[in-house]
Scaffold this motif. Structure first.
Motif, PDB file in Angstrom:
ATOM      1  N   ILE A  95       0.878  -1.172   0.000  1.00 47.53           N
ATOM      2  CA  ILE A  95       0.000   0.000   0.000  1.00 47.53           C
ATOM      3  C   ILE A  95       0.908   1.212   0.000  1.00 47.53           C
ATOM      4  O   ILE A  95       1.680   1.427   0.937  1.00 47.53           O
ATOM      5  CB  ILE A  95      -0.919   0.014   1.236  1.00 47.53           C
ATOM      6  CG1 ILE A  95      -1.755  -1.260   1.277  1.00 47.53           C
ATOM      7  CG2 ILE A  95      -1.796   1.271   1.225  1.00 47.53           C
ATOM      8  CD1 ILE A  95      -2.418  -1.522   2.614  1.00 47.53           C
ATOM      9  N   LEU A  96       0.844   1.980  -1.061  1.00 47.11           N
ATOM     10  CA  LEU A  96       1.609   3.210  -1.189  1.00 47.11           C
ATOM     11  C   LEU A  96       0.622   4.358  -1.045  1.00 47.11           C
ATOM     12  O   LEU A  96      -0.376   4.415  -1.765  1.00 47.11           O
ATOM     13  CB  LEU A  96       2.304   3.264  -2.546  1.00 47.11           C
ATOM     14  CG  LEU A  96       3.250   2.094  -2.816  1.00 47.11           C
ATOM     15  CD1 LEU A  96       3.635   2.046  -4.278  1.00 47.11           C
ATOM     16  CD2 LEU A  96       4.479   2.196  -1.930  1.00 47.11           C
ATOM     17  N   TYR A  97       0.901   5.264  -0.120  1.00 44.72           N
ATOM     18  CA  TYR A  97      -0.055   6.335   0.142  1.00 44.72           C
ATOM     19  C   TYR A  97       0.664   7.639   0.443  1.00 44.72           C
ATOM     20  O   TYR A  97       1.861   7.656   0.731  1.00 44.72           O
ATOM     21  CB  TYR A  97      -0.987   5.958   1.305  1.00 44.72           C
ATOM     22  CG  TYR A  97      -0.297   5.850   2.646  1.00 44.72           C
ATOM     23  CD1 TYR A  97      -0.287   6.923   3.537  1.00 44.72           C
ATOM     24  CD2 TYR A  97       0.352   4.685   3.022  1.00 44.72           C
ATOM     25  CE1 TYR A  97       0.344   6.830   4.765  1.00 44.72           C
ATOM     26  CE2 TYR A  97       0.982   4.577   4.249  1.00 44.72           C
ATOM     27  CZ  TYR A  97       0.978   5.659   5.116  1.00 44.72           C
ATOM     28  OH  TYR A  97       1.610   5.564   6.326  1.00 44.72           O
ATOM     29  N   GLU A 115      -3.587   7.978   5.929  1.00 49.37           N
ATOM     30  CA  GLU A 115      -2.768   7.018   6.659  1.00 49.37           C
ATOM     31  C   GLU A 115      -3.656   6.049   7.442  1.00 49.37           C
ATOM     32  O   GLU A 115      -3.405   4.840   7.444  1.00 49.37           O
ATOM     33  CB  GLU A 115      -1.813   7.730   7.607  1.00 49.37           C
ATOM     34  CG  GLU A 115      -0.909   6.767   8.353  1.00 49.37           C
ATOM     35  CD  GLU A 115       0.204   7.480   9.088  1.00 49.37           C
ATOM     36  OE1 GLU A 115       1.349   7.026   8.943  1.00 49.37           O
ATOM     37  OE2 GLU A 115      -0.077   8.465   9.799  1.00 49.37           O
ATOM     38  N   GLN A 116      -4.693   6.556   8.079  1.00 44.93           N
ATOM     39  CA  GLN A 116      -5.626   5.683   8.793  1.00 44.93           C
ATOM     40  C   GLN A 116      -6.277   4.699   7.824  1.00 44.93           C
ATOM     41  O   GLN A 116      -6.430   3.515   8.145  1.00 44.93           O
ATOM     42  CB  GLN A 116      -6.698   6.496   9.501  1.00 44.93           C
ATOM     43  CG  GLN A 116      -6.199   7.246  10.702  1.00 44.93           C
ATOM     44  CD  GLN A 116      -7.308   8.081  11.341  1.00 44.93           C
ATOM     45  OE1 GLN A 116      -8.448   8.060  10.912  1.00 44.93           O
ATOM     46  NE2 GLN A 116      -6.948   8.820  12.370  1.00 44.93           N
ATOM     47  N   ALA A 117      -6.652   5.175   6.649  1.00 40.50           N
ATOM     48  CA  ALA A 117      -7.257   4.294   5.644  1.00 40.50           C
ATOM     49  C   ALA A 117      -6.253   3.235   5.198  1.00 40.50           C
ATOM     50  O   ALA A 117      -6.589   2.052   5.088  1.00 40.50           O
ATOM     51  CB  ALA A 117      -7.752   5.103   4.449  1.00 40.50           C
ATOM     52  N   ALA A 118      -5.006   3.645   4.944  1.00 38.41           N
ATOM     53  CA  ALA A 118      -3.970   2.701   4.509  1.00 38.41           C
ATOM     54  C   ALA A 118      -3.714   1.640   5.577  1.00 38.41           C
ATOM     55  O   ALA A 118      -3.588   0.450   5.265  1.00 38.41           O
ATOM     56  CB  ALA A 118      -2.680   3.445   4.183  1.00 38.41           C
ATOM     57  N   LEU A 119      -3.665   2.040   6.826  1.00 36.15           N
ATOM     58  CA  LEU A 119      -3.421   1.082   7.901  1.00 36.15           C
ATOM     59  C   LEU A 119      -4.615   0.148   8.102  1.00 36.15           C
ATOM     60  O   LEU A 119      -4.431  -1.041   8.401  1.00 36.15           O
ATOM     61  CB  LEU A 119      -3.059   1.810   9.193  1.00 36.15           C
ATOM     62  CG  LEU A 119      -1.740   2.596   9.134  1.00 36.15           C
ATOM     63  CD1 LEU A 119      -1.506   3.363  10.440  1.00 36.15           C
ATOM     64  CD2 LEU A 119      -0.559   1.711   8.793  1.00 36.15           C
ATOM     65  N   ALA A 120      -5.832   0.666   7.899  1.00 33.35           N
ATOM     66  CA  ALA A 120      -7.023  -0.196   7.961  1.00 33.35           C
ATOM     67  C   ALA A 120      -6.993  -1.215   6.826  1.00 33.35           C
ATOM     68  O   ALA A 120      -7.299  -2.388   7.024  1.00 33.35           O
ATOM     69  CB  ALA A 120      -8.294   0.648   7.900  1.00 33.35           C
ATOM     70  N   GLY A 134       2.061  -9.696   5.940  1.00 37.35           N
ATOM     71  CA  GLY A 134       3.025  -9.476   4.875  1.00 37.35           C
ATOM     72  C   GLY A 134       2.723  -8.286   3.984  1.00 37.35           C
ATOM     73  O   GLY A 134       3.538  -7.916   3.151  1.00 37.35           O
ATOM     74  N   THR A 135       1.560  -7.665   4.161  1.00 36.80           N
ATOM     75  CA  THR A 135       1.234  -6.475   3.371  1.00 36.80           C
ATOM     76  C   THR A 135       1.992  -5.286   3.940  1.00 36.80           C
ATOM     77  O   THR A 135       1.919  -5.010   5.132  1.00 36.80           O
ATOM     78  CB  THR A 135      -0.282  -6.193   3.396  1.00 36.80           C
ATOM     79  OG1 THR A 135      -0.965  -7.313   2.837  1.00 36.80           O
ATOM     80  CG2 THR A 135      -0.623  -4.944   2.601  1.00 36.80           C
ATOM     81  N   GLU A 136       2.729  -4.610   3.087  1.00 40.41           N
ATOM     82  CA  GLU A 136       3.510  -3.446   3.510  1.00 40.41           C
ATOM     83  C   GLU A 136       2.713  -2.176   3.254  1.00 40.41           C
ATOM     84  O   GLU A 136       1.904  -2.116   2.328  1.00 40.41           O
ATOM     85  CB  GLU A 136       4.827  -3.375   2.735  1.00 40.41           C
ATOM     86  CG  GLU A 136       5.763  -4.523   3.020  1.00 40.41           C
ATOM     87  CD  GLU A 136       7.073  -4.405   2.261  1.00 40.41           C
ATOM     88  OE1 GLU A 136       7.558  -3.274   2.061  1.00 40.41           O
ATOM     89  OE2 GLU A 136       7.588  -5.455   1.858  1.00 40.41           O
ATOM     90  N   ALA A 137       2.972  -1.142   4.067  1.00 39.08           N
ATOM     91  CA  ALA A 137       2.379   0.177   3.866  1.00 39.08           C
ATOM     92  C   ALA A 137       3.490   1.214   3.930  1.00 39.08           C
ATOM     93  O   ALA A 137       4.304   1.206   4.861  1.00 39.08           O
ATOM     94  CB  ALA A 137       1.323   0.464   4.922  1.00 39.08           C
ATOM     95  N   ASP A 173       2.645  -8.371  -6.357  1.00 43.54           N
ATOM     96  CA  ASP A 173       1.664  -8.581  -7.426  1.00 43.54           C
ATOM     97  C   ASP A 173       0.437  -7.682  -7.249  1.00 43.54           C
ATOM     98  O   ASP A 173      -0.317  -7.479  -8.191  1.00 43.54           O
ATOM     99  CB  ASP A 173       1.256 -10.050  -7.545  1.00 43.54           C
ATOM    100  CG  ASP A 173       0.699 -10.633  -6.269  1.00 43.54           C
ATOM    101  OD1 ASP A 173       0.735  -9.973  -5.231  1.00 43.54           O
ATOM    102  OD2 ASP A 173       0.231 -11.778  -6.316  1.00 43.54           O
ATOM    103  N   THR A 174       0.256  -7.119  -6.046  1.00 47.50           N
ATOM    104  CA  THR A 174      -0.848  -6.204  -5.786  1.00 47.50           C
ATOM    105  C   THR A 174      -0.289  -4.884  -5.276  1.00 47.50           C
ATOM    106  O   THR A 174       0.513  -4.864  -4.332  1.00 47.50           O
ATOM    107  CB  THR A 174      -1.820  -6.791  -4.741  1.00 47.50           C
ATOM    108  OG1 THR A 174      -2.340  -8.018  -5.248  1.00 47.50           O
ATOM    109  CG2 THR A 174      -2.968  -5.840  -4.453  1.00 47.50           C
ATOM    110  N   VAL A 175      -0.705  -3.794  -5.906  1.00 52.55           N
ATOM    111  CA  VAL A 175      -0.266  -2.457  -5.506  1.00 52.55           C
ATOM    112  C   VAL A 175      -1.508  -1.606  -5.271  1.00 52.55           C
ATOM    113  O   VAL A 175      -2.317  -1.411  -6.183  1.00 52.55           O
ATOM    114  CB  VAL A 175       0.638  -1.799  -6.577  1.00 52.55           C
ATOM    115  CG1 VAL A 175       1.066  -0.406  -6.137  1.00 52.55           C
ATOM    116  CG2 VAL A 175       1.856  -2.670  -6.872  1.00 52.55           C
ATOM    117  N   ILE A 176      -1.646  -1.141  -4.034  1.00 52.56           N
ATOM    118  CA  ILE A 176      -2.739  -0.251  -3.661  1.00 52.56           C
ATOM    119  C   ILE A 176      -2.144   1.138  -3.503  1.00 52.56           C
ATOM    120  O   ILE A 176      -1.116   1.302  -2.832  1.00 52.56           O
ATOM    121  CB  ILE A 176      -3.393  -0.705  -2.339  1.00 52.56           C
ATOM    122  CG1 ILE A 176      -3.934  -2.124  -2.482  1.00 52.56           C
ATOM    123  CG2 ILE A 176      -4.491   0.270  -1.921  1.00 52.56           C
ATOM    124  CD1 ILE A 176      -4.337  -2.757  -1.161  1.00 52.56           C
TER     125      ILE A 176
END
Length: 158
Positions: free
Chosen positions: A5-7, A15-20, A28-31, A46-49
């Motif tokens: 998750i790149l924000y 940031e609150q949305a990204a952490l949620a 294993g999902t990075e923010a 393989d997934t980029v938010i």
């Protein structure tokens, strides 16, 4: 599925949305906040938010510059796009459309406005003056949309 998750977030809503999102996407999902940390290589994901807050009708330049620079690398990724905006539903939906290139928006498995929070107490004096002049409002308001966050994640994980 390995996801990142790149924000961009200045006052905390995105940031609150990204952490949620991160907590719902699984281990294993990075923010990464692009306003403070350079993005890692996308090769291992393989997934980029991607998402951020809207200021004066636009997403922060760090996100725009990242997308412009990485548009080719994003072509073979599962994409999710989000914003947090202080505008009405209709305007926020248009801001989401305008925040990312059309090709990326059309490719996205999930694209959503995840919050409408304005943290007036965290705005700079100049931002407070402009916000009050434009909206006639002051004080913190809005919230994250947890139901939309859940729906966003379920669309990405299908």
């Amino acid at each position: 599925m390995k996801a990142i998750i790149l924000y961009t977030s200045r006052h905390g809503c995105a940031e609150q949305a990204a952490l949620a999102l991160q907590s719902r996407m699984g281990e294993g999902t990075e923010a990464v906040n692009l306003m403070h940390t350079p993005p890692p290589s996308l090769a291992g994901f393989d997934t980029v938010i991607m998402g951020g807050s809207i200021y004066y009708g636009k997403i922060q330049k760090q996100m725009s510059e990242f997308v412009d620079r990485e548009i080719t690398a994003l072509a073979d990724k599962r994409i999710g796009l989000f914003i947090c905006a202080g505008e009405s539903e209709d305007k926020a939906g248009l801001e989401l459309l305008r925040s990312f290139p059309e090709s990326l928006y059309l490719k996205a498995k999930a694209a959503e406005v995840l919050g409408s929070e304005v943290k007036f107490s965290k705005l700079s004096l100049a931002e407070r003056l402009v916000y009050r002049a434009v909206t006639g409002k002051s004080g913190d308001r809005g919230r994250l949309y947890t139901n939309r966050i859940d729906h966003f994640v379920s669309k990405l994980l299908r």
